[in-house]
Structures are given as C-alpha cells and as structure tokens.
Design a protein around this motif. Sequence first.
Motif, mmCIF file in Angstrom:
data_model
loop_
_atom_site.group_PDB
_atom_site.id
_atom_site.type_symbol
_atom_site.label_atom_id
_atom_site.label_comp_id
_atom_site.label_asym_id
_atom_site.label_seq_id
_atom_site.Cartn_x
_atom_site.Cartn_y
_atom_site.Cartn_z
ATOM 1 N N VAL A 62 52.109 51.910 29.147
ATOM 2 C CA VAL A 62 52.314 51.239 27.852
ATOM 3 C C VAL A 62 52.279 49.743 28.096
ATOM 4 C CG1 VAL A 62 53.661 53.113 26.839
ATOM 5 C CG2 VAL A 62 54.840 51.305 28.099
ATOM 6 N N ASN A 63 51.724 48.984 27.164
ATOM 7 C CA ASN A 63 51.751 47.536 27.289
ATOM 8 C C ASN A 63 52.151 46.889 25.961
ATOM 9 O OD1 ASN A 63 49.445 47.297 25.647
ATOM 10 N ND2 ASN A 63 48.042 47.005 27.368
ATOM 11 N N THR A 64 52.394 45.593 26.023
ATOM 12 C CA THR A 64 52.878 44.867 24.855
ATOM 13 C C THR A 64 51.790 44.631 23.815
ATOM 14 O OG1 THR A 64 52.567 42.841 26.172
ATOM 15 C CG2 THR A 64 54.800 43.726 25.997
ATOM 16 N N GLU A 65 50.555 44.995 24.119
ATOM 17 C CA GLU A 65 49.474 44.900 23.140
ATOM 18 C C GLU A 65 49.415 46.134 22.250
ATOM 19 O OE1 GLU A 65 46.492 44.539 26.087
ATOM 20 O OE2 GLU A 65 46.475 42.343 26.069
ATOM 21 N N GLN B 30 45.161 50.165 34.076
ATOM 22 C CA GLN B 30 45.525 49.129 33.119
ATOM 23 C C GLN B 30 45.403 49.643 31.684
ATOM 24 O OE1 GLN B 30 42.909 45.852 34.262
ATOM 25 N NE2 GLN B 30 44.594 44.834 35.344
ATOM 26 N N GLY B 31 45.231 50.961 31.545
ATOM 27 C CA GLY B 31 45.114 51.555 30.218
ATOM 28 C C GLY B 31 43.767 51.361 29.563
ATOM 29 N N ALA B 32 42.773 50.906 30.316
ATOM 30 C CA ALA B 32 41.424 50.699 29.764
ATOM 31 C C ALA B 32 40.606 51.982 29.885
ATOM 32 C CB ALA B 32 40.718 49.563 30.494
ATOM 33 N N LYS B 33 39.758 52.217 28.922
ATOM 34 C CA LYS B 33 38.942 53.426 28.914
ATOM 35 C C LYS B 33 37.892 53.361 30.012
ATOM 36 C CE LYS B 33 36.902 56.598 25.580
ATOM 37 N NZ LYS B 33 36.574 56.792 24.147
ATOM 38 N N ALA B 34 37.808 54.428 30.787
ATOM 39 C CA ALA B 34 36.826 54.476 31.868
ATOM 40 C C ALA B 34 35.422 54.610 31.300
ATOM 41 C CB ALA B 34 37.124 55.657 32.785
ATOM 42 N N ARG B 35 34.456 54.033 31.996
ATOM 43 C CA ARG B 35 33.066 54.204 31.576
ATOM 44 C C ARG B 35 32.134 54.091 32.774
ATOM 45 N NH1 ARG B 35 29.669 49.892 31.423
ATOM 46 N NH2 ARG B 35 30.456 47.764 31.177
ATOM 47 N N ARG B 36 30.947 54.614 32.591
ATOM 48 C CA ARG B 36 29.916 54.504 33.626
ATOM 49 C C ARG B 36 29.453 53.060 33.724
ATOM 50 N NH1 ARG B 36 24.353 57.977 34.578
ATOM 51 N NH2 ARG B 36 23.033 56.235 35.220
ATOM 52 N N GLY C 114 36.896 49.507 33.004
ATOM 53 C CA GLY C 114 37.715 50.676 33.319
ATOM 54 C C GLY C 114 37.804 51.032 34.780
ATOM 55 N N HIS C 115 37.806 50.021 35.670
ATOM 56 C CA HIS C 115 37.875 50.302 37.104
ATOM 57 C C HIS C 115 39.072 49.643 37.787
ATOM 58 C CE1 HIS C 115 33.901 52.122 36.720
ATOM 59 N NE2 HIS C 115 34.111 52.634 37.913
ATOM 60 N N ALA C 116 40.154 49.413 37.016
ATOM 61 C CA ALA C 116 41.392 48.912 37.623
ATOM 62 C C ALA C 116 42.175 50.102 38.167
ATOM 63 C CB ALA C 116 42.218 48.161 36.584
ATOM 64 N N ARG C 117 42.471 50.080 39.465
ATOM 65 C CA ARG C 117 43.091 51.248 40.085
ATOM 66 C C ARG C 117 44.162 50.836 41.079
ATOM 67 N NH1 ARG C 117 39.154 55.599 42.229
ATOM 68 N NH2 ARG C 117 40.908 56.899 41.562
ATOM 69 N N TYR D 9 53.543 36.352 28.594
ATOM 70 C CA TYR D 9 52.599 36.555 27.493
ATOM 71 C C TYR D 9 52.066 37.985 27.492
ATOM 72 C CZ TYR D 9 48.504 36.194 30.631
ATOM 73 O OH TYR D 9 47.557 36.400 31.614
ATOM 74 N N HIS D 10 52.330 38.734 28.573
ATOM 75 C CA HIS D 10 51.888 40.128 28.650
ATOM 76 C C HIS D 10 52.821 40.885 29.587
ATOM 77 C CE1 HIS D 10 49.105 43.597 28.963
ATOM 78 N NE2 HIS D 10 49.553 43.649 30.209
ATOM 79 N N MET D 11 53.159 42.112 29.203
ATOM 80 C CA MET D 11 53.915 43.008 30.074
ATOM 81 C C MET D 11 53.373 44.421 29.917
ATOM 82 S SD MET D 11 57.940 41.844 29.651
ATOM 83 C CE MET D 11 58.489 43.349 30.475
ATOM 84 N N ASN D 12 53.506 45.201 30.983
ATOM 85 C CA ASN D 12 53.210 46.627 30.873
ATOM 86 C C ASN D 12 54.100 47.410 31.820
ATOM 87 O OD1 ASN D 12 51.731 47.185 33.495
ATOM 88 N ND2 ASN D 12 50.310 45.662 32.634
#
Length: 566
Positions: free
Chosen positions: A227-230, A373-379, A406-409, A52-55
């Motif tokens: 890149v991801n499938t979304e 994970q391609g998510a925007k980092a934030r405080r 935004g903390h997936a590393r 259901y998801h790939m990246n």
Amino acid sequence: MKKLGLIFVSCVLSLFVVQKTYAQAQDKLLQLLKEELAADMKELQKQENPPYHMNFRVMDDRTVNISSAFGATMRAQEQHVRSLVPQIRVGDTILDNFKYNAMGAQPDRNGNYRMAYIGLDDENGTDATRQAIWYEVMQRYNFATEAYEQAKTQSKVSVADEDKAPSFSAAPVEKYYEAPIPAEKQAIDIAAWEKKLNEVSAVFKSEPLLQSGETSLTFRVLRTYFVNTEGTEVVQNRTYARVMMSASMKADDGMELPLNMSYFAYELKDLPDAGIMIADAKKMIERLKVLRVAPVVDPYTGPALLSGPASGVFFHEIFGHRIEGHRLKSGGQTFKKMVGEYVLPKEFQVYCDPTLRSYAGEELNGFYLYDDQGAKARRVDVVKDGILREFLMSRVPLDGFPRTNGHARTSGGGDPVSRQSNLVVETTAPKTEAELRQMLLEEAKKQGKEYGYYFKEVTSGFTLTGEGGSLNSFNVTPLEVYRIYVDGRPDELVRGVDLIGTPLSMFSNIVCGGDTPSVFTGECGAESGWVPVTASSPMILVNKIETQRRQKSMDLPPILPAPTNN
C-alpha cells in the motif's frame, strides 16, 4: 435471447466484483496497513522534513526446506514469518533521500536490512502491532532525513550529473486483490517428502568417489501486501516448489567438480516422481566419473557453441544486469548510450516478461503481475531486430525513460531496484543444431584452430558493472565443456574452464541462434536481495570467446574412498 445473455453475463461479473470487494474489506491486515500508513503519514507531516511519499510492504512467508544427503535427512524445517518493510521518501521527486543511493534503507552492521516483524496473531491491529509499525517507521524516517541532508550536500559539491532525470517518477494508482491461498494448496506431507528425497540421494552412496551428494526441496507460499500514500493497494500470492540435486567429485589434482540439476513447478504435484530423479542422479554420477579424468585445458580464444541453458545464463549475466535501469545511473553504463543502435545481429529479439507463467513447455520462476513498488508488470522489448530499445525500469527514472515498466524487485528488508524477471532470447532466423555445429567447425578452420568449444552446462556466474576495465567484466562458470575437433575426432570432455570477457566484445562476436529454446531457472542475488528469475535462450554460435583456466583447490582428494553403506 442475445439481450438476456448479455444481462446474465453482466450479473455474473457484478457478483464477482461484489464478492472480491467483500473479501478485500474483510482482510484485516490490509485494513490495518491502510489505516497505519495514513496515520503515520499525517503524523510525519508535522516534522521539519515531511515525507512526500510512503509505502508499506508486508510479506507473509511460509517456507518449508527439506534436504537429504547420501540417503539421510539433513534438515526438515518449516518457517512462517510475517514481516513489514516501510519506505519513506523525504524531499521531492527531483531530489530526495534516494538520489545517490538506490538502497535507501539502513543496513545493520552485518549488511542486512532491518525488518519489523508482526506476530502472526496480530492482524487485528492490536496496540502492540501498531506500536511496532510506528517504531519501525520512525527508524526509517530518521535514516531518511540523514540521507536527504547528505544528498543535498552532495548535489552542491559534486559535478553535474550526466543523467538529469528526477529521483522518483509518477505511476498509476493500482488496485489489485487476490484472496488468500486455499489450505489445500499450502498442504505438504513433510514425512513423505523426506522419504522421497532420501530415496533419491541414496543413489549417491553407490559411488565412493563422491565428495557430496544431496537433494533438497524448497516449498514456498508467499502472500504480499503493498500500500502507498498515492492510493495503490496490491495483494497477491505466489507459490512454488523447487527440487535441487547436486553432487561433486574431486580430481586427483584437487580440482572441484560439481554438477547440478533442478526441477521447478508452481505446485508440488507437478514435480517429477522419485523414479525420474533417481535416473537423473545415476546419470549425474556417470558424468562426474568421466569429468574426473578429463584433461585440464589451457586458456583459449576462438569459436564456441553455447547450449540453450548455458546461453541463458550468459545473457542473464553479461546483458541482463546491464539493462537494469538503476545501474545506468552510475558505473560502467555499458549500453546506456546505445539505444537505437545494433547490439546483436538483426535476427535477435530479447525481452523481459514477468507476466509469462510458462515458455517452451516449462513453468517460469520470474512470473509476477505487480512488482514490489505496486506497479503493473509488463513485457519490455529490450532488443528488437538486433536494436536496443528499452531498459528495465523501476520508479527511478532515466533520461529518456521517465516511467516504470514494472521491474522493481526485492526480497527481505531491502528497497526495490530494477531487476530482471523472465529474460527471453529469440531469433527470427533459427538454425538446427547440426547446422550450428557445422558452422562452428568452419569457423574453427578459418581461424586455424584445432577445435572449437561446446559449453553444455553452466552453474552460475557473476558480473561487475562498475567503472574501469576489470570492473566491467563477467565470469561464467561452466560445468560441462567439450572440444569439437575439426578433423572429425569424437568430442572430448574437458575441465577447468572459466568463460570470461567484457560484454561489448562478446556481443559483437555472436553470429546466430538455434531453433530450440531452453529454460534456465534460478535465483539472482544483487543489491535488493535474492529474487526468482528465469532465462530462456536457444543455442548460440559465437565466433570468438575467451577462457581462462580455473583456479585449483590446494586440497587433494582423500587417500581412502568413503566407506560403503549397505
């Protein structure tokens, strides 16, 4: 005139967008990844358990490592590797192959995670490159389906999870593109740096009691693709340079005595010149000579001051790891049920901000704009006015925290999990160092102690976050520790101290913080690999710490000193 000005700005912005879009379209590797991801996802939909998801995550990594010991080059190595790591999620967002295993990738027999390597000349999308990608995708898919079947079985036979959150959360589609790093920013004169490092490490030849004396440079140019499938497409760059200087002696009783120092910058030109490093190396030798004859301490409980760098490591180890969201799915879960409660004095603020490039006049190692994970980092304001507010989140949600911040590393071939970035500790009621010192003496007298401790420098630490008593503890290794006597005697350097304890007990004893922040730069190793981090904190006063005597080596120092070199 105002109207014309607005039109001119609009044209400039439009031109910039066109140029950026053109550069993005010309990035052959990005186009290859998007094509292969779409094709592979379509092909796998024919399987019994379709994803259901790939990246795809690609790291184009050029690293130069140079090391020198006692004036001689030990290594001068340059590596350039482009590696691909796919992630495949089978099932659905409620129950998938990652449900009971945050590290969904399959390690080899040595515990290393597999990566498919793309040849540096294969970005045009040759059949061999596409076949290599498909082969790795199938390897990951086969493991994903096995893990998914195990997860379904475990969900039926295990007691109900306390945390009811899904396995995967929704996230906005992100589009971000940075042009390739210019050649001049990738240039390094290896021979010149060998000479410079040899000049610095040659200082250590002057002291025959030294067991080691090294200086090393790591210069890294990293370009990552995600890149991801979304529909998310993130391409970003990272360059940094770090010089590490280390030396060690052995005391007469066999105790190892190391000291370390590092210099960090985003560009080589911003590192200090050889003269500054040589002066620091000479100071390091003198500190080691005093430390070698310092008395060994016995276990202690009582008040202590932790310098800014020491408290930075302290917060990273005993607090930072316990606010990483994936750790709250199992294990000790120290702070999971304390959201909305005081965990520190009300003057304390703690936040993680990967978007900070610098703080307190120093460049920060934990900087990035988009996570792995391609998510925007934030405080993330973890503690506000002493009250626990948030955790560091990836796309693995927790009850009450359904979204990533935004903390997936990760690094290498591992799958991303929630990790620290730039951890910053601040206080709204700062004390001067003199005030903190006086408060330490008053607390020592109150507790009937002859002295309090001052932890000036620490090197590292580790923490255990599992269930059970000893599995929810920490151990921080100090390098320089002083006794501060209540009767006014001069401060006394001591050795053989390990700072130990459990986090809730230690946090409950923090009194206040200082007025001068310090920055500790390093790399943190955990499940998803070694990631760059920074911890910044002022000096803090703790009214009760616990120490133990460090284990001594069984090897005595050499009878004869090292031969002199002219």
